[in-house]
Design a protein around this motif. Structure first.
Motif, PDB file in Angstrom:
ATOM      1  N   VAL A  74      53.168  61.678  23.760  1.00 56.09           N
ATOM      2  CA  VAL A  74      52.617  63.016  24.034  1.00 56.09           C
ATOM      3  C   VAL A  74      52.779  63.355  25.504  1.00 56.09           C
ATOM      4  O   VAL A  74      53.233  64.451  25.868  1.00 56.09           O
ATOM      5  CB  VAL A  74      51.135  63.090  23.607  1.00 56.09           C
ATOM      6  N   GLU A  88      52.756  52.474  16.687  1.00 46.75           N
ATOM      7  CA  GLU A  88      51.336  52.174  16.924  1.00 46.75           C
ATOM      8  C   GLU A  88      51.194  50.843  17.662  1.00 46.75           C
ATOM      9  O   GLU A  88      50.379  50.712  18.571  1.00 46.75           O
ATOM     10  CB  GLU A  88      50.592  52.113  15.589  1.00 46.75           C
ATOM     11  N   THR A 132      53.715  54.406  22.665  1.00 42.48           N
ATOM     12  CA  THR A 132      52.618  54.686  21.741  1.00 42.48           C
ATOM     13  C   THR A 132      52.598  56.192  21.507  1.00 42.48           C
ATOM     14  O   THR A 132      53.171  56.956  22.293  1.00 42.48           O
ATOM     15  CB  THR A 132      51.273  54.244  22.330  1.00 42.48           C
ATOM     16  N   PRO A 133      51.931  56.661  20.449  1.00 45.24           N
ATOM     17  CA  PRO A 133      51.839  58.112  20.266  1.00 45.24           C
ATOM     18  C   PRO A 133      51.277  58.827  21.491  1.00 45.24           C
ATOM     19  O   PRO A 133      51.777  59.884  21.883  1.00 45.24           O
ATOM     20  CB  PRO A 133      50.933  58.250  19.043  1.00 45.24           C
ATOM     21  N   ALA A 134      50.247  58.271  22.119  1.00 39.54           N
ATOM     22  CA  ALA A 134      49.654  58.916  23.292  1.00 39.54           C
ATOM     23  C   ALA A 134      50.646  58.974  24.445  1.00 39.54           C
ATOM     24  O   ALA A 134      50.731  59.975  25.164  1.00 39.54           O
ATOM     25  CB  ALA A 134      48.386  58.174  23.715  1.00 39.54           C
ATOM     26  N   GLU A 163      53.957  63.611  13.075  1.00 39.75           N
ATOM     27  CA  GLU A 163      52.563  63.681  12.627  1.00 39.75           C
ATOM     28  C   GLU A 163      51.548  63.478  13.747  1.00 39.75           C
ATOM     29  O   GLU A 163      50.440  64.042  13.690  1.00 39.75           O
ATOM     30  CB  GLU A 163      52.325  62.633  11.530  1.00 39.75           C
ATOM     31  N   ARG A 164      51.917  62.709  14.781  1.00 41.56           N
ATOM     32  CA  ARG A 164      50.932  62.372  15.804  1.00 41.56           C
ATOM     33  C   ARG A 164      51.250  62.959  17.182  1.00 41.56           C
ATOM     34  O   ARG A 164      50.331  63.239  17.958  1.00 41.56           O
ATOM     35  CB  ARG A 164      50.845  60.839  15.930  1.00 41.56           C
ATOM     36  N   VAL A 165      52.535  63.128  17.491  1.00 37.28           N
ATOM     37  CA  VAL A 165      52.917  63.542  18.841  1.00 37.28           C
ATOM     38  C   VAL A 165      53.059  65.053  18.940  1.00 37.28           C
ATOM     39  O   VAL A 165      52.407  65.699  19.773  1.00 37.28           O
ATOM     40  CB  VAL A 165      54.220  62.842  19.274  1.00 37.28           C
ATOM     41  N   ALA A 184      49.922  67.328  18.891  1.00 38.52           N
ATOM     42  CA  ALA A 184      49.144  67.270  20.134  1.00 38.52           C
ATOM     43  C   ALA A 184      49.793  68.089  21.225  1.00 38.52           C
ATOM     44  O   ALA A 184      49.109  68.771  22.011  1.00 38.52           O
ATOM     45  CB  ALA A 184      48.999  65.808  20.576  1.00 38.52           C
ATOM     46  N   GLU A 212      58.275  59.732  11.728  1.00 35.65           N
ATOM     47  CA  GLU A 212      57.042  60.234  11.100  1.00 35.65           C
ATOM     48  C   GLU A 212      55.889  60.254  12.094  1.00 35.65           C
ATOM     49  O   GLU A 212      55.090  61.203  12.118  1.00 35.65           O
ATOM     50  CB  GLU A 212      56.713  59.389   9.877  1.00 35.65           C
ATOM     51  N   LEU A 213      55.798  59.236  12.940  1.00 38.30           N
ATOM     52  CA  LEU A 213      54.768  59.243  13.979  1.00 38.30           C
ATOM     53  C   LEU A 213      55.004  60.388  14.968  1.00 38.30           C
ATOM     54  O   LEU A 213      54.056  61.042  15.415  1.00 38.30           O
ATOM     55  CB  LEU A 213      54.746  57.910  14.728  1.00 38.30           C
TER      56      LEU A 213
END
Length: 325
Positions: free
Chosen positions: A284, A227, A279-281, A316-318, A321, A312-313
């Motif tokens: 992606v 993050e 970053t997660p974005a 859970e986040r990538v 999406a 985990e990121l």
């Protein structure tokens, strides 16, 4: 959608080596049902930081903790080994894993390793050919003679003909070896024209080109997700710099998409090369463009808690999406 890569470096500044090995097994088991595409382990010897010297042992432990994911030994330094003993170990691992372990067979490039095992580095190409021939004969299960010894290797591998083998390298000789032995190729990237050399060699040998993997420039081979990227570079960066610095020393003038010659942490970050924190974005977009991301969650002896945060990121986040595309 992601690859876990483990080379088990454990420099003094890093986490205790036993913690790293436990974490590698835990991470593989946890990741298998969360988008894991492959696990990669490596081989080097006589390294100050404890780089993994026994990839088949770790691959066996990983196979026991997982059910379906493929495991790749990249690379297996075949000329350093007795091919009969190696064939036996690989056959047992093939049975144990259900045929899930593949091997990139490479010569190696460090004189220290050849000296340690009493092998002649100048003859490593010829020894590679002899070893691969002996291993493939061994996996038939039939008796044969090797260097004047009567040999029979059992059990036979689960995989017909033996575990999947590829030639690793970036030279004309490596392309010719792959063509002559009717094997696919995995390069280190960074050397244009390898595909053309391989195809030409296959035509000359009368063999059909196999799988050819040549990582593109800009491939991220040690990716993390955070993050707060600035904070992550302070936490994770020194471990990545250790990894990059030692590899650069070992490889000398050789080219590879994994290689960085950055002399400092600021330079490693600025080059935006194989060592990256997204970053997660950003992650992606990278996965959307490249199909997967290669992670090295214990890079340079990184304490496992930092690697877990990144994984985990990723999960859970990538990946959610990307899956919505």
């Amino acid at each position: 959608m992601f690859i876990l890569r483990f080379d088990m470096r454990a420099p003094e500044m890093g986490a205790p080596i036993a913690d790293l090995y436990r974490a590698a097994l835990d991470m593989a088991e946890w990741a298998e049902d969360r988008g894991l595409a492959q696990i990669t382990v490596s081989e080097h010897h006589a390294a100050d930081d404890g780089y993994l010297p026994s990839p088949l042992l770790l691959a066996s432990a990983l196979a026991a903790r997982t059910k379906q994911v493929g495991i790749q030994v990249a690379a297996l330094l075949v000329p350093l080994h007795d091919p009969i003993a190696l064939a036996e170990e690989m056959a047992v691992l093939d049975v144990l894993s259900g045929g899930r372990v593949a091997y990139i067979c490479a010569l190696g490039y460090r004189p220290e390793e050849y000296a340690m095992f009493g092998r002649d580095m100048k003859k490593r190409g010829r020894r590679m050919d002899a070893c691969l021939d002996a291993m493939r004969r061994a996996w038939t299960g039939e008796p044969f003679e090797y260097e004047g010894r009567a040999v029979r290797v059992t059990p036979r591998p689960t995989t017909p003909g033996g575990p999947p083998l590829f030639i690793g390298g970036y030279s004309r000789a490596a392309m010719r070896r792959a063509a002559r032995l009717d094997l696919g190729v995995v390069t280190q990237g960074g050397n244009p024209g390898m595909r053309e050399l391989y195809d030409e060699a296959c035509r000359e040998e009368g063999t059909t080109p196999g799988l050819f993997i040549d990582p593109a420039p800009g491939t991220v081979t040690t990716g993390f997700i955070a993050e707060d990227v600035d904070a992550a570079w302070k936490e994770i960066g020194p471990y990545m710099l250790h990894d990059a610095t030692v590899y650069a020393e070992w490889m000398g003038s050789a080219n590879s998409v994994t290689k960085s010659v950055a002399p400092s942490l600021d330079a490693l970050r600025a080059e935006n090369g194989p060592y990256r924190i997204f970053t997660p974005a950003e992650a992606v977009e990278y996965v959307r463009s490249n199909g997967l991301i290669i992670t090295q969650p214990l890079c340079g002896g990184l304490p496992p808690e930092f690697g877990w945060r990144s994984l985990e990121l990723l999960v859970e986040r990538v990946l959610p999406a990307v899956r919505t595309d």
